[in-house]
Every structure is written in C-alpha cells, then in structure tokens.
Write an enzyme that holds these catalytic residues in place. Sequence first.
Site, PDB file in Angstrom:
ATOM      1  N   LYS A 210       0.677  -1.323   0.122  1.00  0.00           N
ATOM      2  CA  LYS A 210       0.092  -0.205  -0.174  1.00  0.00           C
ATOM      3  C   LYS A 210       0.942   1.316  -0.073  1.00  0.00           C
ATOM      4  CE  LYS A 210      -1.417   1.998   3.125  1.00  0.00           C
ATOM      5  NZ  LYS A 210      -2.674   2.819   4.271  1.00  0.00           N
ATOM      6  N   ASP A 228      -6.884   1.509   0.990  1.00  0.00           N
ATOM      7  CA  ASP A 228      -6.536   2.104   2.742  1.00  0.00           C
ATOM      8  C   ASP A 228      -7.681   0.899   2.910  1.00  0.00           C
ATOM      9  OD1 ASP A 228      -8.358   3.348   1.716  1.00  0.00           O
ATOM     10  OD2 ASP A 228      -7.779   5.314   2.272  1.00  0.00           O
TER      11      ASP A 228
END
Length: 349
Positions: A210, A228
């Site tokens: 991420k 997220d």
Amino acid sequence: MTTGRNSAVGEQAPATPEKAAKGVKRARGVGDGAGGAAASAGKGAGGAAGSGGKRAAAKKAGAAKPVKKAAAAKSDKPSKKAAAKPESRTALVRRARRINRELAEVYPYAHPELDFENPFQLLVATVMSAQTTDLRVNQTTPALFAKYPTPEDLAAANPEDVEELIRPTGFFRAKTKSIMGLAAALRDEFGGEVPGRLEDLVKLPGVGRKTAFVVMGNAFGRPGITVDTHFGRLVRRWKWTEETDPDKVEKAIGELFPKSDWTMLSHHVIFHGRRICHARKPACGACPIAPLCPAYGEGETDPEKAKKLLKYEKGGFPGQRLKPPQSYLDAGGIPAPPLGATAPPATGE
C-alpha cells in the site's frame, strides 16, 4: 439499488378477497339448494326423512368451509421474492467504470491527502499515517522535516528526539523505528534516494505494498492501487469484490480497470469514503452514485439529513492538508489548520 428494485420483483399474487368470497357464496348456494329440497321431501315422507334431508344439506353446506380456509391461507401466506439475477462480469466492469467516471466529475481535484514536497517526505509521511489520520500526520511532519530534511539526517538522529516530534501520531516508538530504519536503508543501499520500483520499496522497513503504491503513483507517476480501509470498505459495499485481504482486493480491482486508471481511481474512492460514503452512517441521500450502488439505503436517505453528514469540503469544513493543491482550493476546499491552531469555521451547511 437493492431496496427499490427487489420490492417489485417476483411477487406471487394472492387470491383476491372478491374471488374468495365468490367461491364461498357459490358453495353455500349449492348447500342451501340441497337443504331446501331435503326439507320438502321430509314434509311429504315424514319426520325421519326430513331429519335425514337436513343432515345431507348440512353436509353439503359444510363443503364451503375448506374453500374459505384455502382462500384465506393463500391470501395470508407471505409472497416469495425471486432471487436477484447475478450480475455478469461484463455488467460488473461497466458499472464499476461508470462509478469511477461519476466520481471523477464529483472530485476533479482528488489528490493524496498527505503534505509532501519530495518522494522522501511522502514515504515517511505514509509510514507515519498508519493508525491515525492524514490530518494529524500533516500537522506533525513540518517540524520533523525541518529538523531532518534528508534520509542521512533522519538516520543519524537521536531516537528519543524523533519520538517526541512524532508523538501526536500515536505508536510513536514503533513508527520512529520504522522511519529511521528506512532512512538508514535509503542512505546505505540507495544513495539517499527513494527508489521508484515496487520490489525495492517493499524491502524498506515499515513499507508494504500500500505504501509503495502511494509513493509510486504520487511521487513517480507510476500506476498503483492504494487499498486502505476506505478503499476496501467501498469496493465491497459496491460489490466489486468480496475479498478482504488487501493484496487480493488489489488484484481483483486491478482486473476491472485499465492500469492507467489505478492511481486516480484510488483517490476517487478514498475521497468518496471520507466525505460521503462513511463507514457507520453513509450519506446515501446526498450520494451522486446512489443509482449505481447495491448498498443504497444502508445510511441516511433523506436528502436534508444526509447533507448534514457530509465532511471536509463537501460539508464546508477544512480538509486534511495544510498545503493542498491549488485545484482543491479553487473547488472551495479549505486548508487544514497547523497543530494546536483553531480550525476555521465551516462555510457550508
């Protein structure tokens, strides 16, 4: 929209009260006629025959009862709704891409909500954003970067000093270890420069896929999907995927969109999750993509009440960046206040 569509699909029509009553009346008519005939025969043939005629008439009249019960049972029985037809792969792709196009019109100014001036600052800020808000990170990093502007400076810092500077973001000891560790790795293995490749970024302490995609997409212009909590929640709410593991979500969503859309798709979805499609109470009545959403109705559907749930610039409140892009300011966005300062009043309703 599941709520409006399914309520009118597959209803099994119960017997109408008029039909049920008509059936009962017809049955009773047959019984009454038989009873009259039996009574006349009884008068001519004697009491016994009359008594037998009455029993026969009562027996025939009793046939009306099952008709009445059956009609009532059919009328009272809950109707069964036909199962919704599964969405085809082609339909899913079209709906997903249409949602992204709609969101692009709603948030033409979508951007990463962490303040940064170079890849190093974005990398450190993204690592610090775990378990806290981007706003709190943005309020904390100015003092950090003023004292340690380069990887070499941060790697040589006193850990206790760094901990004190980033304390407001929470988990400050673990985060200090991570950002000082990645700074040392950048100094020792990459000549003090942030690498632009996924395989290099994920080797740095505290950096996962991420974080790597945030840096690649926003500091180097290389497409990546940022999964997220907001992104994962919304794509499941929209039935784009049922996966919960971030890596699997990334793969599933990546197959729905061309690679060139990945970075801005992430911004659009995250912006929408923070402003309108909230976790606990989505503002369904103020949502621009409500007709495309299978989960419409999970939140407030009244337009006026939903409008009061809007956050950040959609609700007239400050955003998360102290120094947001000009396009955000042109769209009516309000900069966030520095740490310890009083937030400016809301300008919207």
